[in-house]
Structure formats: structure tokens, C-alpha cells
Write an enzyme that holds these catalytic residues in place. Structure first.
Site, short mmCIF file in Angstrom:
data_model
loop_
_atom_site.label_atom_id
_atom_site.label_comp_id
_atom_site.label_asym_id
_atom_site.label_seq_id
_atom_site.Cartn_x
_atom_site.Cartn_y
_atom_site.Cartn_z
N ASP A 1 34.54 41.59 41.44
CA ASP A 1 35.79 41.07 41.43
C ASP A 1 35.99 39.70 40.57
O ASP A 1 35.23 38.80 40.90
CB ASP A 1 35.89 40.76 42.90
CG ASP A 1 37.23 40.13 43.28
OD1 ASP A 1 38.13 39.98 42.38
OD2 ASP A 1 37.39 40.04 44.42
N SER B 1 46.58 39.86 48.51
CA SER B 1 45.13 39.23 48.87
C SER B 1 45.15 37.88 48.19
O SER B 1 44.07 37.13 48.67
CB SER B 1 43.92 40.26 48.43
OG SER B 1 44.44 40.42 46.91
N HIS C 1 39.92 38.04 42.46
CA HIS C 1 39.90 36.72 43.50
C HIS C 1 39.00 35.55 43.28
O HIS C 1 38.47 35.36 42.27
CB HIS C 1 39.69 37.29 45.01
CG HIS C 1 40.27 38.43 45.37
ND1 HIS C 1 40.16 39.96 45.11
CD2 HIS C 1 41.67 38.51 45.67
CE1 HIS C 1 41.17 40.58 45.32
NE2 HIS C 1 42.19 39.76 45.83
#
Ligand SMILES: *[C@@H]1O[C@H](CO)[C@@H](O)[C@H](O)[C@H]1NC(C)=O
Ligand SMILES: *[C@@H]1O[C@H](CO)[C@@H](O)[C@H](O)[C@H]1NC(C)=O
Ligand SMILES: *[C@@H]1O[C@H](CO)[C@@H](O)[C@H](O)[C@H]1NC(C)=O
Length: 358
Positions: free
Chosen positions: A335, A112, A338
Site C-alpha cells: 500500500d 479511505s 495510504h
């Protein structure tokens, strides 16, 4: 260490000789000297001309990364430019990027974090030519996402692969085969390849995407994960040397992307995520140093005979504890792994652009 210091003093020396080159009007020397600069050493500076694009106008940002859409209130994180110590990064120019890569394919391969940098590059290019025709496709049973800038014949692709090496469905279950990389045949004729893997190597339990590992022809339940990572990267490195024609294909490895779940690392003990981080770590040296995996990456790449560029984003990203989505994503899930788009991954693409120009 001695080698590293030698490079540093060499760069300083080139820098001191810069005015001489300018005085002689020798722009070729000047350009050569800029290339000697280590782009990855420097600091973050505030720059009001950033971000490079309006993220609400980019049609492709997934809900993992679209921090402004999901209500991130602070915008300072969008206003930083990476300033290398001894040179300036070329400002990203989407139109000249598209012209230069006319007829070419660029592919990001990995997890990702490849998705993250791919989305950012598409937004950067889209912002330069917002009215040009773009075709979006899913290919190869959804393992490839592709956006073609049709008027320029430039295709920017994403190949989803967590480990680069194979995970084979076998009778006993899913086997992570550290010595095999069958997808290499799909990759090797692409013009620019940007690889990345790391995020999934330590995942266990339901998140682990394999049941057994194949090490030295033996099937095992588990093994030292760092050693397994090194073996897989070495499989990739040998494939570059044996299978990739680097006269036609540029090979880049996107370095380890750091996460921010442990405030001890940035001198804020007790802090468990990036929620309240609104500014970069000040200073250019992150207290805990580089993660071990970054050294493994450097070692394996230094053993490759063919030219491979390390997009060495680890240290400069460690400073950006402020650039993660935290709760501001479509899932309202914390998160700090990311990065918001727009944001830090745009800088990764500016560095990629600079590497591809040289
Ligand atoms: C950003 O794009 C959106 C959607 O196209 C637009 O409504 C908004 O005015 C733009 N913002 C700026 C600062 O240009
Ligand atoms: C496509 O992917 C699905 C889900 O991963 C899988 O079940 C299917 O067998 C794949 N099809 C082909 C043709 O590989
Ligand atoms: C790549 O280019 C170099 C220099 O021109 C040449 O020596 C080499 O044989 C080429 N390699 C291949 C695989 O064509």
C-alpha cells in the site's frame, strides 16, 4: 502564474517587515503577518520531538495504518516536521483544540483517505487527554463512525462517501449521479466539514462502485473520468454556495493525496512501489509537478463564492514517499496510497488546526 508570484513577493515583503513589528511589540501585526504566510510552501525538517504521540497507546488505529504494530523496522519517517518557508506552524495542542471546539462536531467526509486523517486526529486528541471518557459509535447504518470526547462534548466523525455525489440503486444497476448530493442534508449543520474525494474516480472493473453514470440527464456506460470528477466537484461547490451557512459551518476541502508506485516520478526509474523508501524526497520541488486532479480541485474551489479553505496537502505529501505503510499493515498487501498512523496525516491535522485557528 503572475498572481501566484504576486502572492509570493507579498509574503516575502511581510517577512522582511517582521523585525519592525517585533521592535514595536505589536503582536497583533505579527499575528496578521503569520496568517499571510502560505503554510503549504516549505520543507520537511528532522525534528526529534516527533511523532506527536505513541501509536501503540492509541486504541483506534486500524490494521491498514498501524505500521509499527505490523513490524515496520525503520522509524525515521516519524521524525519530520513540516516547516513553512515564511512562518512556523502552531504546535498542535490537543487540550486547547478540545476546549476551543467544546460542544462542536467535526466531520470528515470522503473515502479511505478521510478515514486516514480521522484516525490520526483521534489519536492526537486521545494523547492529550488519555483518561477522559470517549464514546465510539457507528451511526446511520454504518455510514458514520463517531468518537465523542464526552468530557469536552467534542465529536469527531467520519462519513464514508467515495464520490460525495450519489450512487443510486436503480433497476438497471448502480447509477453514479453526478448532479445529485442527497447526503448534503445530513452534513450541512455540522460545525466543521472536511471533504475529500478522488481515489475512486479512475477505478474500473470489480473495484468500480457503479454500473452507469448519469451525465446531463442521460444514462451512459462510462464517460471521461476527469470531466466526471469536475462535474461532481462542481455539484458539491454549488451546494456549498446554496445550502451551507458558512457563518456557522467551516468548510474545508482536503486536497488530492498522492501515491508512490512509479519511481520515475522521484528520479528512481524502475522502482515500482514505496517499500524501500525511508526518507523524504530531498528538496522542495517534486520532479513531476502536481497531478491534474489537483488543478481541477483548485479551479472548482476558486469558483465558490463562500469561504472554503483548501487543505492543500498535495505537494508536501508528494515529497513523503517514505510515509506509506508499504507491506507493514495487517494485510501484508503493498500500500503506497495510504499513510502510516502516526505519520504524515498528523501533519495534515496540524495544518487543519492552523487553518481553523485563523
Ligand atoms: C507506548 O505505549 C505502549 C502501550 O501503552 C507502552 O507499552 C510503551 O512503553 C509506550 N512507549 C513509549 C516510548 O512511551
Ligand atoms: C443498511 O446497509 C445495508 C448494506 O449496505 C443495506 O442492505 C440495508 O438496506 C441498509 N439499511 C437501511 C435501513 O438503509
Ligand atoms: C453572515 O455574516 C455576514 C457578516 O456578518 C452577514 O452579512 C451575512 O448576512 C451572514 N449570512 C447569513 C446566511 O446569515
Amino acid at each position: 502564474m503572475g498572481f501566484f508570484q504576486a502572492i509570493v513577493s507579498f509574503v516575502i515583503f511581510s517577512c522582511l517587515s517582521l523585525p519592525h513589528a517585533i521592535a514595536n511589540g505589536n503582536s497583533f501585526d505579527l499575528r496578521k503577518q503569520e496568517l499571510k504566510c502560505n503554510m503549504y510552501q516549505g520543507k520537511w525538517v528532522h525534528d526529534n520531538s516527533y511523532p506527536l504521540y505513541n501509536s501503540s497507546a492509541c486504541p483506534f488505529i486500524r490494521k491498514e495504518f498501524d505500521c509499527l504494530k505490523y513490524g515496520r523496522p525503520d522509524h525515521l519517517y516519524l521524525k519530520y516536521r513540516w516547516q513553512p518557508s515564511n512562518c512556523r506552524l502552531p504546535r498542535f495542542n490537543g487540550q486547547s483544540f478540545l476546549k476551543r471546539f467544546k460542544g462542536k462536531k467535526i466531520m470528515f467526509i470522503g473515502d479511505s483517505l478521510s478515514l486516514n486523517i480521522w484516525q490520526s486526529l483521534i489519536c492526537m486528541l486521545h494523547a492529550a487527554v488519555p483518561n477522559s471518557n470517549m464514546i465510539r459509535q457507528e451511526l446511520n447504518n454504518n455510514s458514520i463512525s463517531s468518537v465523542e470526547f464526552q468530557d469536552y462534548k467534542v465529536t469527531v466523525m467520519l462519513f464514508h462517501s467515495l464520490y460525495l455525489v450519489d450512487v443510486d440503486e436503480e433497476r438497471i444497476g448502480r447509477v453514479l449521479n453526478l448532479k445529485s448530493m442527497k447526503n448534503g442534508n445530513l452534513w450541512k449543520n455540522v460545525d466543521v466539514l472536511v471533504f475529500n474525494t478522488w481515489l475512486w474516480w479512475y477505478r474500473r472493473g470489480p473495484k468500480q462502485q457503479w454500473d452507469y453514470m448519469k451525465v446531463e440527464e442521460k444514462i451512459v456506460r462510462d464517460a471521461d473520468r476527469m470531466t466526471a470528477f469536475r462535474t461532481a466537484l462542481t455539484t458539491w461547490a454549488k451546494w456549498v454556495d446554496s445550502d451551507v451557512d458558512t457563518n456557522k459551518t467551516r468548510v474545508i476541502f482536503q486536497g488530492i493525496s498522492p501515491s508512490h508506485y512509479n519511481g520515475l516520478e522521484w528520479n528512481e526509474p524502475g522502482v515500482k512501489n514505496c517499500l524501500k523508501e525511508m526518507e523524504p524526497f530531498s528538496g522542495s520541488v517534486y520532479p513531476v509537478g502536481l497531478p491534474e486532479a489537483a488543478y481541477v480541485v483548485k479551479e472548482v474551489i476558486s469558483g465558490i463564492r463562500k469561504p472554503v479553505h483548501l487543505l492543500d496537502i498535495t505537494a508536501l505529501s508528494q515529497l513523503r514517499k517514505d510515509a506509506h505503510p508499504s507491506f507493514y499493515n495487517g494485510f501484508k498487501a503493498m500500500d503506497c496510497t495510504h499513510w502510516c498512523v502516526a505519520g504524515l496525516t498528523d501533519t495534515w491535522n496540524e495544518l487543519l488546526y492552523a487553518a481553523l485557528l485563523s
